[in-house]
Design an enzyme around this catalytic site. Structure first.
Site, short mmCIF file in Angstrom:
data_model
loop_
_atom_site.label_atom_id
_atom_site.label_comp_id
_atom_site.label_asym_id
_atom_site.label_seq_id
_atom_site.Cartn_x
_atom_site.Cartn_y
_atom_site.Cartn_z
N LYS A 1 -1.16 -18.57 47.97
CA LYS A 1 -0.23 -19.71 47.90
C LYS A 1 -0.86 -20.98 48.49
O LYS A 1 -0.83 -22.04 47.87
CB LYS A 1 1.07 -19.39 48.67
N ARG B 1 11.76 -17.50 52.45
CA ARG B 1 11.29 -16.13 52.65
C ARG B 1 12.44 -15.15 52.80
O ARG B 1 12.19 -13.95 52.98
CB ARG B 1 10.43 -16.07 53.93
N ARG C 1 -9.93 -13.96 55.82
CA ARG C 1 -9.52 -15.38 55.76
C ARG C 1 -10.02 -16.14 56.99
O ARG C 1 -9.97 -15.64 58.11
CB ARG C 1 -8.00 -15.49 55.68
N ARG D 1 -7.09 -16.58 62.21
CA ARG D 1 -5.74 -16.60 62.78
C ARG D 1 -5.45 -15.31 63.54
O ARG D 1 -5.85 -14.23 63.13
CB ARG D 1 -4.72 -16.76 61.64
N ARG E 1 3.36 -7.69 58.45
CA ARG E 1 3.82 -8.83 57.65
C ARG E 1 4.09 -8.39 56.20
O ARG E 1 5.00 -8.92 55.56
CB ARG E 1 2.77 -9.94 57.70
P1 ADP Z 1 0.80 -16.46 55.11
O1 ADP Z 1 0.01 -17.66 54.66
O2 ADP Z 1 -0.07 -15.35 55.53
O3 ADP Z 1 1.82 -16.05 54.10
P2 ADP Z 1 2.28 -18.26 56.80
O4 ADP Z 1 1.30 -19.20 57.36
O5 ADP Z 1 3.10 -18.74 55.65
O6 ADP Z 1 1.56 -16.90 56.44
O7 ADP Z 1 3.30 -17.79 57.94
C1 ADP Z 1 2.83 -17.35 59.18
C2 ADP Z 1 4.01 -16.88 60.02
O8 ADP Z 1 4.91 -18.00 60.23
C3 ADP Z 1 4.89 -15.81 59.37
O9 ADP Z 1 4.39 -14.51 59.61
C4 ADP Z 1 6.23 -16.06 60.08
O10 ADP Z 1 6.23 -15.54 61.40
C5 ADP Z 1 6.27 -17.58 60.19
N1 ADP Z 1 6.91 -18.21 59.02
C6 ADP Z 1 6.34 -19.04 58.11
N2 ADP Z 1 7.21 -19.41 57.16
C7 ADP Z 1 8.39 -18.79 57.48
C8 ADP Z 1 9.68 -18.75 56.88
N3 ADP Z 1 9.97 -19.43 55.75
N4 ADP Z 1 10.64 -17.98 57.48
C9 ADP Z 1 10.39 -17.31 58.61
N5 ADP Z 1 9.20 -17.30 59.21
C10 ADP Z 1 8.20 -18.03 58.67
P1 ADP Z 2 -1.35 -17.28 51.31
O1 ADP Z 2 -1.17 -18.76 51.59
O2 ADP Z 2 -0.56 -16.81 50.13
O3 ADP Z 2 -1.15 -16.43 52.51
P2 ADP Z 2 -4.18 -17.97 51.06
O4 ADP Z 2 -4.20 -19.04 50.02
O5 ADP Z 2 -4.36 -18.37 52.48
O6 ADP Z 2 -2.86 -17.06 50.87
O7 ADP Z 2 -5.29 -16.90 50.65
C1 ADP Z 2 -5.57 -15.76 51.48
C2 ADP Z 2 -7.07 -15.51 51.52
O8 ADP Z 2 -7.50 -15.06 50.23
C3 ADP Z 2 -7.92 -16.72 51.82
O9 ADP Z 2 -9.01 -16.31 52.58
C4 ADP Z 2 -8.36 -17.25 50.45
O10 ADP Z 2 -9.62 -17.89 50.52
C5 ADP Z 2 -8.43 -15.96 49.64
N1 ADP Z 2 -8.01 -16.12 48.24
C6 ADP Z 2 -7.04 -16.92 47.74
N2 ADP Z 2 -6.91 -16.76 46.40
C7 ADP Z 2 -7.83 -15.81 46.03
C8 ADP Z 2 -8.21 -15.21 44.79
N3 ADP Z 2 -7.60 -15.55 43.64
N4 ADP Z 2 -9.20 -14.28 44.81
C9 ADP Z 2 -9.82 -13.94 45.97
N5 ADP Z 2 -9.51 -14.48 47.18
C10 ADP Z 2 -8.53 -15.40 47.22
#
Ligand code: ADP
Ligand code: ADP
Ligand code: ZN
Length: 215
Positions: free
Chosen positions: A13, A88, A127, A160, A171
Site C-alpha cells: 500500500k 481498518r 522492509r 521498524r 498483525r
Molecule cells: P503496515 O504498513 O505494515 O500495514 P501501518 O504503518 O499502516 O502498518 O500501521 C502500523 C501500526 O499503526 C498498526 O499495526 C496499528 O497499530 C497502527 N495503525 C495504523 N493505522 C491504523 C488504523 N487505521 N487503525 C488502528 N490502528 C492503526
Molecule cells: P504496506 O504499506 O502495505 O504495509 P509496503 O508498501 O510498505 O506495504 O511494502 C512492504 C514491503 O514489501 C516493502 O519492503 C516494499 O519495498 C516491499 N514491496 C512492496 N510491493 C512489493 C511487490 N509488489 N513485490 C515485492 N516487494 C514489494
C-alpha cells in the site's frame, strides 16, 4: 481521485501510494505514518498509541478516526487523497462514510492488493524505512542505491520495531479478524477493485493506473 488502498500489512500500500501521489498530485494519508510521527514527538496521542503499535494491535478507533477527520479537512485534500492503512475496522469505515458525506465528497475506488501470507512475512522482515521521509524499501525486492541510505532524501534507513516476525504474525491475525471484512463491505458498495499484489512493484503500479483510469 479519492481512493482507499486496502490490503494486509506488507501488501504494498505505502509503495503504491507514494507513486500515486506523484501521478495524481494528491496527498497520501497514512495513519501509520501519522501515528509513528506522534510517537517520535512524544505527544499525548503518541504515548497512548505506542503500546498498541508495539504489540501489533490496532490503536483504538476513536484515535484514528480523529486523526483522519482532521486531516481530510485540510485544503490539500480538496482535489483528492489516498488513504493508506485506514479504515481498518468496520466502525472506521462507517465513520469515514459519515465524514465524507459531511464534506460532500464521494470515494472513487477502493483498491485491494492481494498477497499470500508467506510473501507478506518475507516482505515485512526485509522492509526498511526512511527515518526522514518515510519511503519504504526492501533489502531484496526494492533496495536503495546505497545500502542504508534513502534514494529520495539521503535519510537513514531503519527497520521498524514492529517488523519482527512475531509482531508481524500478530498483525496478520489482527488483519484477518478486524480488517478483512472491509473487502465485502466495499464490494457491497460497488467500489472494490482487486489487484494481484504478488506481481512485481512496476507491474502492480501499471495495473493500478489502468484500473484507476477506468473509474
Ligand atoms: P503496515 O504498513 O505494515 O500495514 P501501518 O504503518 O499502516 O502498518 O500501521 C502500523 C501500526 O499503526 C498498526 O499495526 C496499528 O497499530 C497502527 N495503525 C495504523 N493505522 C491504523 C488504523 N487505521 N487503525 C488502528 N490502528 C492503526
Ligand atoms: P504496506 O504499506 O502495505 O504495509 P509496503 O508498501 O510498505 O506495504 O511494502 C512492504 C514491503 O514489501 C516493502 O519492503 C516494499 O519495498 C516491499 N514491496 C512492496 N510491493 C512489493 C511487490 N509488489 N513485490 C515485492 N516487494 C514489494
Ligand atoms: Zn527518505
Amino acid at each position: 481521485m479519492k481512493l482507499i488502498l486496502l490490503g494486509p500489512p506488507g501488501a504494498g500500500k505505502g509503495t503504491q501510494a507514494k507513486m500515486l501521489t506523484e501521478e495524481f498530485g494528491i496527498p497520501q494519508i497514512s495513519t501509520g505514518d501519522i501515528l509513528r510521527a506522534a510517537v517520535k514527538e512524544g505527544t499525548p496521542m503518541g504515548i497512548k498509541a505506542k503500546g498498541f503499535m508495539d504489540s501489533g494491535a490496532l490503536v483504538p478507533d476513536e484515535v484514528v478516526i480523529g486523526i483522519v477527520t482532521e486531516r481530510l479537512q485540510k485544503e490539500d485534500c480538496n482535489s483528492g487523497f489516498i488513504l493508506d492503512g485506514f479504515p481498518r475496522t468496520v466502525p472506521q469505515a462507517d465513520a469515514l462514510a459519515d465524514n465524507l458525506k459531511g464534506l460532500d465528497k464521494d470515494l472513487d475506488a477502493v483498491v485491494s492488493l492481494e498477497v499470500d501470507v508467506e510473501a507478506l512475512v518475507e516482505r515485512l522482515t526485509g522492509r526498511r524505512t526512511c527515518k526522514e521521509c518515510g519511503r519504504g524499501y526492501h533489502i531484496a525486492f526494492d533496495p536503495s542505491r546505497t545500502e542504508g541510505v534513502c534514494d529520495a532524501c539521503g535519510g537513514e534507513l531503519f527497520q521498524r520495531d514492529d517488523d519482527q516476525e512475531e509482531t508481524i504474525r500478530k498483525r496478520l491475525d489482527v488483519y484477518n479478524e478486524q480488517t478483512s471484512p472491509l473487502t465485502d463491505y466495499y464490494a457491497a458498495a460497488g467500489l472494490l477493485k482487486s489487484l494481484d499484489g504478488m506481481q512485481e512493484i512496476g507491474t502492480v503500479q501499471q495495473q493500478m493506473l489502468e484500473v484507476l483510469k477506468a473509474v
